[in-house]
Design a protein around this motif. Structure first.
Motif, PDB file in Angstrom:
ATOM      1  N   TRP A 158       0.825  -1.209   0.000  1.00  0.00           N
ATOM      2  CA  TRP A 158       0.000   0.000   0.000  1.00  0.00           C
ATOM      3  C   TRP A 158       0.858   1.257   0.000  1.00  0.00           C
ATOM      4  O   TRP A 158       0.483   2.260  -0.613  1.00  0.00           O
ATOM      5  N   LEU A 159       1.981   1.216   0.705  1.00  0.00           N
ATOM      6  CA  LEU A 159       2.885   2.365   0.680  1.00  0.00           C
ATOM      7  C   LEU A 159       3.493   2.561  -0.707  1.00  0.00           C
ATOM      8  O   LEU A 159       3.707   3.702  -1.149  1.00  0.00           O
ATOM      9  N   ALA A 160       3.757   1.460  -1.416  1.00  0.00           N
ATOM     10  CA  ALA A 160       4.380   1.554  -2.734  1.00  0.00           C
ATOM     11  C   ALA A 160       3.407   2.063  -3.793  1.00  0.00           C
ATOM     12  O   ALA A 160       3.785   2.880  -4.651  1.00  0.00           O
ATOM     13  N   ASP A 161       2.157   1.609  -3.746  1.00  0.00           N
ATOM     14  CA  ASP A 161       1.203   2.007  -4.792  1.00  0.00           C
ATOM     15  C   ASP A 161       0.332   3.197  -4.396  1.00  0.00           C
ATOM     16  O   ASP A 161      -0.525   3.630  -5.176  1.00  0.00           O
ATOM     17  N   GLY A 162       0.501   3.729  -3.169  1.00  0.00           N
ATOM     18  CA  GLY A 162      -0.236   4.919  -2.755  1.00  0.00           C
ATOM     19  C   GLY A 162      -1.661   4.674  -2.317  1.00  0.00           C
ATOM     20  O   GLY A 162      -2.454   5.627  -2.230  1.00  0.00           O
ATOM     21  N   THR A 163      -2.013   3.430  -2.021  1.00  0.00           N
ATOM     22  CA  THR A 163      -3.383   3.125  -1.596  1.00  0.00           C
ATOM     23  C   THR A 163      -3.742   3.836  -0.302  1.00  0.00           C
ATOM     24  O   THR A 163      -4.884   4.261  -0.097  1.00  0.00           O
ATOM     25  N   HIS A 164      -2.761   3.999   0.596  1.00  0.00           N
ATOM     26  CA  HIS A 164      -3.033   4.558   1.918  1.00  0.00           C
ATOM     27  C   HIS A 164      -3.434   6.029   1.872  1.00  0.00           C
ATOM     28  O   HIS A 164      -4.056   6.535   2.807  1.00  0.00           O
ATOM     29  N   VAL A 165      -3.131   6.723   0.784  1.00  0.00           N
ATOM     30  CA  VAL A 165      -3.369   8.168   0.728  1.00  0.00           C
ATOM     31  C   VAL A 165      -4.854   8.487   0.759  1.00  0.00           C
ATOM     32  O   VAL A 165      -5.293   9.459   1.401  1.00  0.00           O
ATOM     33  N   ARG A 166      -5.663   7.671   0.108  1.00  0.00           N
ATOM     34  CA  ARG A 166      -7.093   8.006  -0.018  1.00  0.00           C
ATOM     35  C   ARG A 166      -7.879   7.808   1.275  1.00  0.00           C
ATOM     36  O   ARG A 166      -9.043   8.201   1.349  1.00  0.00           O
ATOM     37  N   ALA A 179      -6.905   9.115   4.284  1.00  0.00           N
ATOM     38  CA  ALA A 179      -6.755  10.373   5.026  1.00  0.00           C
ATOM     39  C   ALA A 179      -6.736  10.172   6.532  1.00  0.00           C
ATOM     40  O   ALA A 179      -7.424  10.864   7.285  1.00  0.00           O
ATOM     41  N   VAL A 180      -5.944   9.198   6.996  1.00  0.00           N
ATOM     42  CA  VAL A 180      -5.731   8.983   8.415  1.00  0.00           C
ATOM     43  C   VAL A 180      -4.224   8.872   8.653  1.00  0.00           C
ATOM     44  O   VAL A 180      -3.445   8.691   7.714  1.00  0.00           O
ATOM     45  N   LEU A 181      -3.814   8.979   9.906  1.00  0.00           N
ATOM     46  CA  LEU A 181      -2.396   8.897  10.233  1.00  0.00           C
ATOM     47  C   LEU A 181      -1.850   7.500   9.936  1.00  0.00           C
ATOM     48  O   LEU A 181      -2.575   6.504   9.958  1.00  0.00           O
ATOM     49  N   ALA A 182      -0.546   7.441   9.672  1.00  0.00           N
ATOM     50  CA  ALA A 182       0.080   6.189   9.248  1.00  0.00           C
ATOM     51  C   ALA A 182      -0.072   5.088  10.290  1.00  0.00           C
ATOM     52  O   ALA A 182      -0.424   3.947   9.963  1.00  0.00           O
ATOM     53  N   ASN A 183       0.198   5.421  11.560  1.00  0.00           N
ATOM     54  CA  ASN A 183       0.099   4.388  12.601  1.00  0.00           C
ATOM     55  C   ASN A 183      -1.317   3.845  12.722  1.00  0.00           C
ATOM     56  O   ASN A 183      -1.514   2.660  13.015  1.00  0.00           O
TER      57      ASN A 183
END
Length: 471
Positions: free
Chosen positions: A57-65, A67-71
């Motif tokens: 998810w970090l590589a393909d940018g899935t986590h960006v959508r 809109a919460v903190l990484a942890n």
């Protein structure tokens, strides 16, 4: 071992609650994405760990959508992957039973068990079919939970002695402070559950530090039979948790009447909406069909039931070094047609809570829990072994001419079943019935009790207690 404790928020600020609810809603999207991608058989077969999913998810940018903190989203991914693993493990239990039913050859069973344990079931047609049958694709319906890592929260006590828990919010370096009704600060990884304007803080503590874990267990072997009117009945004839049946029955009757009234109000609201009177329909749904009070009443009922069952198990362990009970993980099917009221009450029967209490309390207090095959223990006389006539809570034995209390009789049979050389934990119920009938016939015809088969005699000598050795 670890046990879960719950701390509750006290007079939570509506603005803070709304901020936490929004964060939980976004993290619910994270859970849904994990289940969508990895909750199916194909996703499980990929064998990815939660760390590998996070790296992707970090590589393909899935986590960006999200809109919460990484942890926050990383801990949610870990928790969701653990739920998927638990779902697969539950399916494997049913597959193991299917393997036992399919073949009795030790070599073939071992091969299948090994392939199933190593997640290599896809190459075996039988295992693949069974996994697809029992491992259903899951869907996330959890949108009210936040997982907080152990190093991401802190607690402080103010001048008035009130405990405040600070957890991360949606913005960096901005903590949300939650007032707690408890005086004990939660530790470790936290699970925040938002229900009805209140925050539940779930955390784990070491069971050995609890006062109840310091109580010594007994010195005897005790058989117990679960029930409805009481939680447990032991082989000494003592009933434990005698208020359980009253709790379940009164709650069932209360729910029946309340749901009848709610159904009538819902019908009135639907009729008003069809008529075009949407204001009336909205008033009824807003003021009369809410769920906050209903959920709190259900939580209080569950807490009372758990207290009654755990207290009953503690009473049993007080005099038992070995607790012998039936395997409560099995599903039970009956051919007798029951009435609606009986079915409703039995549907609320807390078999899972009883199994949890037996395992938890026995492990914490140092007693041994031995599961046995309880087939026909409530239908046979513990004195002569013949099938009797069950009538309510009484068992009539025609051979002995005695009327036994059914639950006490079943508890004694369960105690004896632990040393039975022929009835193992997973022996099918029809085979158990045949074994019991053969024993009755031998007694009636005055034949020797032992089996004439050399193989059976050798098995009796080598395995004096097959039930305790079965897994």
């Amino acid at each position: 071992m670890k046990v879960t404790r719950i701390a509750y928020s006290s007079r939570m600020n509506p603005g803070k609650y709304a901020a936490l609810a929004e964060q939980a809603r976004r993290l619910g999207w994270v859970r849904s994405e994990v289940w969508q991608r990895h909750g199916s058989i194909n996703g499980v077969g990929a064998g990815l760990t939660d760390r590998q999913v996070r790296d992707r998810w970090l590589a393909d940018g899935t986590h960006v959508r999200f809109a919460v903190l990484a942890n926050a989203w990383k801990e949610t991914v870990r928790d969701a992957m653990a739920d998927i693993a638990a779902n697969v493990a539950a399916a494997k239990v049913d597959v193991r039973r299917a393997i036992i039913r399919r073949t009795s050859a030790p070599v073939e069973r071992k091969r299948m068990f090994t392939a199933l344990k190593a997640d290599q079931w896809a190459i075996d047609p039988f295992l693949s079919r069974q996994m697809r049958k029992h491992c259903k694709r899951g869907h996330n319906r959890t949108h009210d939970q936040i997982i907080v890592r152990a190093d991401q929260h802190n607690s402080v006590t103010d001048a008035r002695g009130r405990l405040w828990l600070a957890v991360p919010g949606l913005e960096r370096r901005k903590m949300v402070k939650i007032p707690l009704s408890s005086a004990v600060a939660p530790t470790g990884t936290l699970r925040l559950i938002l229900r009805g304007g209140r925050v539940e803080v779930h955390y784990q503590v070491d069971a050995s530090q609890m006062r109840s874990s310091q109580r010594p267990c007994g010195q005897r072997a005790i058989g117990v039979d679960k029930g409805y009117t009481e939680a447990l009945t032991d082989s000494d004839g003592t009933h434990h948790g005698t208020r359980l049946g009253q709790l379940l029955s009164s709650e069932s009757d209360r729910l029946k009447e309340r749901n009848r009234r709610r159904a009538k109000l819902r019908s009135i609201a639907n009729t008003a909406a069809l008529r075009g009177d949407h204001a009336k329909a909205h008033r009824i749904k807003a003021n009369n069909l809410g769920t906050v009070k209903r959920d709190r009443q259900a939580a209080r009922h569950r807490a009372r039931v758990r207290t009654e069952i755990f207290t009953a198990v503690h009473e049993v362990v007080d005099k038992a070094a070995t607790v012998i009970a039936e395997d409560l993980t099995k599903r039970f099917t009956g051919r007798k047609t029951l009435g609606k009221n009986v079915n409703r009450r039995l549907a609320a029967w807390t078999k899972g809570v009883t199994a949890e209490a037996l395992t938890n309390v026995s492990e914490r207090r140092g007693s041994a829990l031995v599961p046995v095959n309880a087939a026909y223990t409530s239908q046979t006389c513990h004195q002569c072994g013949r099938f009797g006539r069950r009538s309510g809570d009484r068992l009539h034995c025609t051979r002995c001419g005695v009327v036994w209390q059914a639950d006490v009789n079943a508890a004694i049979n369960i105690l004896h079943r632990a040393g039975d050389p022929d009835i193992a934990l997973h022996t099918p119920h029809h085979a158990v019935k045949q074994i019991l009938q053969d024993r009755t016939d031998r007694h009636r015809t005055r034949l020797p009790v032992q089996d004439s088969s050399p193989a059976t005699a050798e098995r009796r000598a080598n395995h004096p207690n097959r039930s305790t050795m079965s897994k």
